[in-house]
Design a protein around this motif. Structure first.
Motif, mmCIF file in Angstrom:
data_model
loop_
_atom_site.group_PDB
_atom_site.id
_atom_site.type_symbol
_atom_site.label_atom_id
_atom_site.label_comp_id
_atom_site.label_asym_id
_atom_site.label_seq_id
_atom_site.Cartn_x
_atom_site.Cartn_y
_atom_site.Cartn_z
ATOM 1 N N GLU A 100 25.721 29.278 -14.869
ATOM 2 C CA GLU A 100 24.137 29.197 -15.092
ATOM 3 C C GLU A 100 23.550 30.609 -14.469
ATOM 4 O O GLU A 100 22.530 30.906 -15.300
ATOM 5 C CB GLU A 100 23.609 27.919 -14.197
ATOM 6 N N ASP A 101 23.951 31.587 -13.915
ATOM 7 C CA ASP A 101 23.527 32.585 -13.128
ATOM 8 C C ASP A 101 23.981 34.109 -13.724
ATOM 9 O O ASP A 101 23.063 34.645 -13.577
ATOM 10 C CB ASP A 101 23.560 32.755 -11.802
ATOM 11 N N PHE B 185 25.923 33.230 -6.862
ATOM 12 C CA PHE B 185 25.597 33.106 -7.995
ATOM 13 C C PHE B 185 26.756 32.194 -8.825
ATOM 14 O O PHE B 185 27.760 32.255 -8.567
ATOM 15 C CB PHE B 185 25.324 34.348 -9.106
ATOM 16 N N ASN B 186 26.186 31.045 -9.434
ATOM 17 C CA ASN B 186 26.978 30.331 -10.413
ATOM 18 C C ASN B 186 27.275 31.154 -11.637
ATOM 19 O O ASN B 186 26.529 31.596 -12.373
ATOM 20 C CB ASN B 186 26.273 28.982 -10.554
ATOM 21 N N TYR C 66 18.077 36.787 -16.680
ATOM 22 C CA TYR C 66 19.222 36.058 -16.015
ATOM 23 C C TYR C 66 19.411 36.589 -14.582
ATOM 24 O O TYR C 66 18.906 37.894 -14.288
ATOM 25 C CB TYR C 66 20.659 36.238 -16.551
ATOM 26 N N PRO C 67 19.655 35.825 -13.620
ATOM 27 C CA PRO C 67 19.864 36.354 -12.210
ATOM 28 C C PRO C 67 20.667 37.465 -11.946
ATOM 29 O O PRO C 67 20.289 38.317 -11.409
ATOM 30 C CB PRO C 67 20.317 35.064 -11.304
#
Length: 725
Positions: A551-552, A547-548, A661-662
């Protein structure tokens, strides 16, 4: 730490927030001629002004030693040369250097006093016409008024942080208005508390038994109840708090309550709920809002319902063709019935198919050629519903066309909204005031569908509207209870439902890969929790799940202060993830190119909303401006706009509502004791789509599970609606 006193001249203003006068400036000290940075509240200060400052030294992680101001005094020019420089800075039209010199030659060190108190003497000088004299007198009077106001506020114990708002509200009449009734400050100046106004009143000679003081105390304490989400306060609790906190007597309080009711500030009403008789005290606006919500819904529900001309088979085919989804039996029954009702509610937890049902309703409305309006209480929630349905959704404020300067809406019952079907997602976030305004603007013959999860955190504003609508048992409600097979396999969904029921999460479920979607890392020390959160976000989660971190991954925490609050976590995460590169500072915060940031209040000019998260794509250190990339849309911020931004590596759980959110990481420790609630933990967990990690102590989780009190907000909407129908 003991306070120090410095005197010097302002040579540069690096930053100023016009709303609260928070200022960062450079100052040359009188004694050592050293250049220092000063930070704090400075109202009515301009370049080259000389100040006497009280405060202390502090060390900023990036900018080094700074002098933190606690008090200040403007030092007026004393010598002829200083007076000439001061008059030049006023920028009065047609006031040349020669005229300024003539003034000082004529009046010497009394020049400023003459201009302000006997300006007609200036006209006797050669070259000074009436207009020049008036402009000069007006410019100097403004400066002196600010100085006098600062001195006045200091004398009466009113913090300088309120100076700008007091000036904005009262103008040149500030001292007069405060002297007449300092308790007006409580309602007129945002953030003013009763204790401050009360102290000012004492210094102005207002006695303890003054009726204005007693009325102000009642309104202030009532405001504290509504700030905690209550629509009304029981009279007994209200008066008891006034007596205990501010040493009031019962008889004068009772009399003041009657006066406030007569004046239209409050409404008192005897209510009967759950076998309890309550003598309720409402702020007038909330009483009107709650009453009108019930009346408007009753009016809508009184209009005969008609079934749409569509069969069960046609509904099934429409959803299959448009969405490639086969509705479940529960969903199909809901779709078959829902458009038959003027007002209906869809509620359910994660994995129960709410989103699929909303998409299906939107598709069915398109098939029936209905004009469908999609809305949500926040910009993030509106964008999410746009993404999942393919239909443009807007915030309720934007839909109603709010004028933020006046606080009014363009759309209301005399200028209603246009539409056949209104779908409001994340309805649990809609407070009493906003629901009143929305229903007031909806055509009475339209269909309204509210969608939400009543187990999430309630609205930030007063009320528990969605839960009350359901509790009234007068609106057709579709509770989605079946958890779909895919969701049954998700530890996130299953543990969310366990938490909703007050059960401890199960951390044993793992995938075939040996990984899970849900983890609990037990760590008792808050400082260690902070360090592990940083390690998870910067290293372990990106390495294991790819995961970023920008962003994630989202850190969600119950509070702002402390080692595991947003402030501390954002500083640590910024250092770990984005510690180098161009940077600018605003109000003690450092922003860097590449930082993850959040917008803090609705800005319709920029089309950016409270809670929107983006990445800083560009920094201009010279202009102290920056550009934020909100998912491909670039928004510019000048230096004066930077107070609308904050770092967003870690945000509060409340700010996360309406978003997904992821991966989410949730620090939960007993340091958060006052904020630990079951629905807060539930809301945080349900923000994660693929990975949720709790880090803290089992005791903190148990405290949150046991605290289910937020559902007991004081309101009477459910009974009003039941009685109206």
């Amino acid at each position: 730490m003991s306070s120090l006193i410095l005197a010097g001249r302002i040579t540069r203003i690096r930053y100023r927030n016009d709303e609260n006068n928070y200022t960062i400036a450079d100052l040359i000290t009188d004694d050592t001629r050293a250049a220092i940075t000063v930070v704090g509240i400075l109202a009515g200060i301009a370049l080259e002004d000389r100040l006497r400052l009280t405060g202390s030294w502090e060390t900023h992680s990036r900018f080094g030693d700074q002098f933190r101001i606690t008090e200040y005094e403007l030092i007026l020019p004393e010598t002829g040369e200083e007076i000439q420089t001061y008059l030049k800075r006023l920028g009065v039209k047609n006031l040349s250097k020669a005229k300024i010199k003539a003034l000082v030659t004529a009046f010497g060190t009394d020049t400023l006093t003459v201009i302000e108190e006997t300006p007609e003497r200036v006209r006797d000088l050669k070259g000074f016409g009436k207009k020049t004299m008036e402009n000069l007198h007006e410019a100097l009077s403004r400066q002196m008024a600010v100085k006098r106001l600062i001195t006045f506020l200091k004398e009466h114990g009113i913090p300088m942080v309120h100076c700008a708002q007091i000036q904005k509200c009262y103008g040149s009449k500030a001292e007069e208005r405060i002297s007449e009734n300092p308790f007006d400050l409580i309602t007129d100046v945002p953030g003013m508390d009763f204790a401050t106004a009360d102290h000012a009143a004492q210094t102005l000679g207002i006695i303890e038994g003054d009726p204005r003081r007693i009325r102000a105390c009642i309104l202030f304490v009532l405001g504290q109840f509504t700030a905690r989400g209550h629509v009304f306060s029981p009279a007994g609790e209200l008066l008891t708090r006034c007596m205990e906190q501010y040493h009031m007597e019962h008889a004068p309080l009772t009399e003041a309550l009657s006066e406030l009711s007569t004046q239209g500030h409050i409404t008192t009403e005897t209510l009967s709920k759950g076998g309890e008789t309550i003598h309720a005290v409402y702020p007038q606006a909330l009483f009107i809002a709650e009453q009108n919500i019930a009346r408007r819904l009753a009016m809508m529900l009184s209009i005969p319902e008609t079934a749409p001309p569509v069969s069960r088979e046609e509904i099934m085919e429409t959803v299959l063709v448009k969405l490639a989804i086969k509705p479940s039996e529960e969903q199909l029954t809901t779709l078959e019935e829902i458009l038959c009702h003027r007002v209906a509610v869809i509620t359910g937890g994660p994995g129960t198919g709410k989103t699929t049902l909303v998409r299906s309703i939107a598709a069915l409305c398109d098939h029936l050629h209905h004009d469908t309006v999609m809305a949500a209480p926040t910009g993030r929630a509106a964008r999410r519903i746009t993404e999942v349905t393919g239909k443009k959704a807007v915030t309720l404020h934007k839909l109603l066309k709010i004028n933020f300067k006046t606080g009014t809406f363009d759309h209301h019952r005399d200028n209603p909204l246009s539409g056949d079907v209104f779908i409001v997602d994340e309805a649990s976030m809609v407070d009493t005031h906003l629901m009143h305004r929305f229903l007031d603007a909806v055509p009475v013959n339209a269909t309204v569908v509210f969608v939400g999860d009543i187990f999430q955190l309630p609205s930030v504003g007063p009320g528990n509207v969605l839960a009350d609508l359901i509790a009234s048992e007068r609106l057709k409600t579709y509770p989605l209870t079946r958890i779909f097979r895919q969701a049954l396999e998700s530890p996130i969904v299953m543990n969310a439902h366990r938490v909703r029921k007050g059960e401890f999460p199960d951390f044993s479920v793992k995938k075939e890969s040996g990984l899970s979607e849900f983890y609990f890392i037990e760590t008792g020390d808050p400082l260690t929790v902070m360090e592990r959160v940083v390690d998870l976000c910067a290293t372990r989660i990106p390495a294991t799940w790819h995961f970023n971190p920008f962003e994630d991954i989202q850190i969600l925490t119950p509070m702002h202060k402390g080692e595991v609050g947003t402030i501390s976590l954002n500083t640590a995460l910024q250092r770990a993830l984005n510690g180098t590169g161009e940077a600018i500072e605003s109000m003690g915060r450092t922003f860097r190119s590449g930082d993850k940031v959040m917008h803090l209040k609705n800005n319709y000019e920029k089309d950016v909303f409270n809670g929107d998260i983006g990445i800083i794509s560009e920094i201009n250190t010279g202009k102290k401006s920056l550009t934020v990339d909100y998912e491909g849309r670039k928004v510019d911020y000048e230096s004066e706009d930077l107070d609308e931004l904050t770092l967003a590596y870690a945000i509060s759980v409340h700010k996360s509502q309406g978003s997904e959110y992821p991966a989410v990481v949730v620090p939960i420790t007993t340091q958060h004791y006052a904020l630990l609630q079951r629905n807060l933990l539930y809301t945080a967990m349900t923000r994660g789509k693929e990975l949720v990690i709790l880090i803290g102590t089992r005791r903190a989780v148990e405290i949150a599970l046991a605290n289910n009190q937020p559902t007991r907000r004081r309101s009477y909407l459910d009974r009003r609606l039941a009685e109206a129908l």
